[in-house]
Design an enzyme around this catalytic site. Structure first.
Site, PDB file in Angstrom:
ATOM      1  N   SER A  69       2.704  25.296  23.878  1.00 56.10           N
ATOM      2  CA  SER A  69       3.780  24.680  24.657  1.00 56.10           C
ATOM      3  C   SER A  69       4.813  23.968  23.793  1.00 56.10           C
ATOM      4  O   SER A  69       5.987  23.897  24.158  1.00 56.10           O
ATOM      5  CB  SER A  69       3.197  23.688  25.670  1.00 56.10           C
ATOM      6  OG  SER A  69       2.458  22.673  25.014  1.00 56.10           O
ATOM      7  N   ASP A 231       6.425  13.759  31.660  1.00 55.19           N
ATOM      8  CA  ASP A 231       4.982  13.851  31.909  1.00 55.19           C
ATOM      9  C   ASP A 231       4.180  12.972  30.958  1.00 55.19           C
ATOM     10  O   ASP A 231       2.965  12.887  31.080  1.00 55.19           O
ATOM     11  CB  ASP A 231       4.506  15.304  31.843  1.00 55.19           C
ATOM     12  CG  ASP A 231       4.500  15.889  30.434  1.00 55.19           C
ATOM     13  OD1 ASP A 231       5.015  15.241  29.504  1.00 55.19           O
ATOM     14  OD2 ASP A 231       3.975  17.009  30.272  1.00 55.19           O
ATOM     15  N   HIS A 234       4.121  15.935  26.774  1.00 52.61           N
ATOM     16  CA  HIS A 234       4.909  16.832  25.939  1.00 52.61           C
ATOM     17  C   HIS A 234       6.133  16.091  25.386  1.00 52.61           C
ATOM     18  O   HIS A 234       6.594  15.127  25.982  1.00 52.61           O
ATOM     19  CB  HIS A 234       5.363  18.046  26.741  1.00 52.61           C
ATOM     20  CG  HIS A 234       4.242  18.944  27.155  1.00 52.61           C
ATOM     21  ND1 HIS A 234       3.570  18.788  28.353  1.00 52.61           N
ATOM     22  CD2 HIS A 234       3.660  19.993  26.524  1.00 52.61           C
ATOM     23  CE1 HIS A 234       2.634  19.717  28.450  1.00 52.61           C
ATOM     24  NE2 HIS A 234       2.653  20.457  27.355  1.00 52.61           N
TER      25      HIS A 234
END
Length: 290
Positions: A69, A231, A234
Site C-alpha cells: 500500500s 486513517d 497510512h
C-alpha cells in the site's frame, strides 16, 4: 492496505520467540483488537495513474513501482500525490526526458505477493524499478529470513534484465500511534529486524536499499498529525512527499542519471546527494531538503 486484521499476529509471534507469559500475550492480543478499532477507514482509494509524464514525444524511461500500500500510495487525497507520480515527474525533470510509470504494486501485499508482481513487470522490461515492501510481512508473521530471501530473489530477477532496482525497506510500525504500547514496541522491533535483513539481501542481490524506517521514523513520530493520513495508519500526502524525497536520489543513481555519484553505505537523506551537484530536481524537493 496493511493487514490490520492480523495485528494480533505480531503479539503471537513475540510470544513464540520471546517466551512471554500468557497474561502478556492476552494483553497484546487485546491491544491489537483495540488498534484495529482505532484505525480509521479511508474515503479515497485511487486507481494507479499510470502513463507517460512530461511527454514530449521522445523515448520514455520506463519506471516500475512494485510492493504494498505504501508503494501504491494509499492515504492520499488526489492521485497526483501518489509516490509513483511524484517520482515519475521528478525523474522526468532530472533526466530531461519522459518517464513511463507502470504500477504493479497491490495494497495488502507481502513479499510472497511480490513474486507475481515481478513476473508481470519483467514482461514490460522496465529500466528502473522501485519496490516498497515489508509492513505486511510483519503483521502476517512471515519469517524475517524467508521474507528477505524472497525479496533478494525478486531483485535478482529484475537485475537480470538490466533493470536498476531501489528498495524502500520495511517502515517502522513503531510510529503508528493507534497501536498501543507494548504492542507498538513489538512492531517496532520486528520492523527493524526485517529492514536490516532486507538491506543486506538487497545489497547482495545488486539492488540499492533505502532505509525508510531509519530516515523517516523520527519525522513521522514528531509530526504524526501531518505525516499520517486520516486513517492514522497510512502516510498522508506530506508523508509520501517525504518518502519520495529520500528515494529520488537512489533512483537517479540506478537510472544512470548522475554519473560518478554513489550513495553512502549508511542511510542519508537525498539532500546529501543534492548538495554535491547542480541538479534539476523539482522545486518541491529542493525546498523540503534545503
Amino acid at each position: 492496505m496493511i493487514g490490520l486484521r492480523t495485528l494480533r499476529a505480531v503479539a503471537m509471534t513475540a510470544a513464540t520467540l520471546g517466551g512471554l507469559s500468557g497474561a502478556l500475550v492476552g494483553l497484546l492480543n487485546e491491544q491489537g483488537r483495540r488498534a484495529r478499532l482505532a484505525i480509521g477507514v479511508l474515503e479515497h482509494l485511487w486507481p494507479a495513474p499510470d502513463g507517460v509524464y512530461l511527454d514530449d514525444g521522445g523515448d520514455p524511461l520506463r519506471l516500475a513501482v512494485l510492493g504494498d500500500s505504501m508503494a501504491v500510495g494509499v492515504g492520499v487525497t488526489h492521485p497526483s500525490q501518489m509516490p509513483g507520480v511524484l517520482l515519475a515527474r521528478a525523474l522526468a525533470e532530472e533526466a530531461a526526458r519522459p518517464v513511463r510509470l507502470s504500477t504493479y504494486a497491490v495494497s495488502g501485499s507481502t513479499t510472497r505477493d511480490l513474486v507475481r508482481q515481478v513476473e508481470a513487470a519483467v514482461l514490460d522490461e522496465p529500466q528502473v524499478a522501485l519496490i516498497i515492501i515489508g509492513a505486511n510481512d510483519v503483521t502476517s508473521r512471515l519469517g524475517v529470513r524467508e521474507s528477505a530471501s524472497l525479496l533478494g530473489e525478486q531483485v535478482r530477477k529484475l537485475r537480470a534484465i538490466g533493470c536498476g532496482v531501489v528498495v524502500g525497506t520495511c517502515p517502522d510500525l513503531g510510529t503508528v500511534r493507534p497501536i498501543p504500547q507494548p504492542l507498538r514496541m513489538v512492531g517496532h522491533q520486528y520492523s527493524v529486524r526485517l529492514a536490516a535483513a532486507q538491506t543486506a539481501e538487497v545489497s547482495r542481490s545488486g539492488g540499492v536499499p533505502v532505509s525508510l524506517g531509519n530516515l523517516l521514523a523520527p519525522e513521522f513520530t514528531a509530526r504524526h498529525v501531518d505525516m499520517f493520513s486520516s486513517d492514522r495508519f497510512h502516510p498522508s500526502a506530506v508523508g509520501y512527499e517525504a518518502a519520495a524525497g529520500v528515494l529520488l536520489a537512489p533512483l537517479c543513481q540506478v537510472a544512470g542519471l548522475w554519473p560518478g555519484w554513489a550513495g553512502s553505505s549508511s542511510p542519508v537523506r537525498s539532500a546529501a546527494a543534492l548538495a554535491v551537484r547542480t541538479s534539476r530536481v523539482p522545486a518541491w524537493l529542493q525546498r523540503r531538503h534545503a
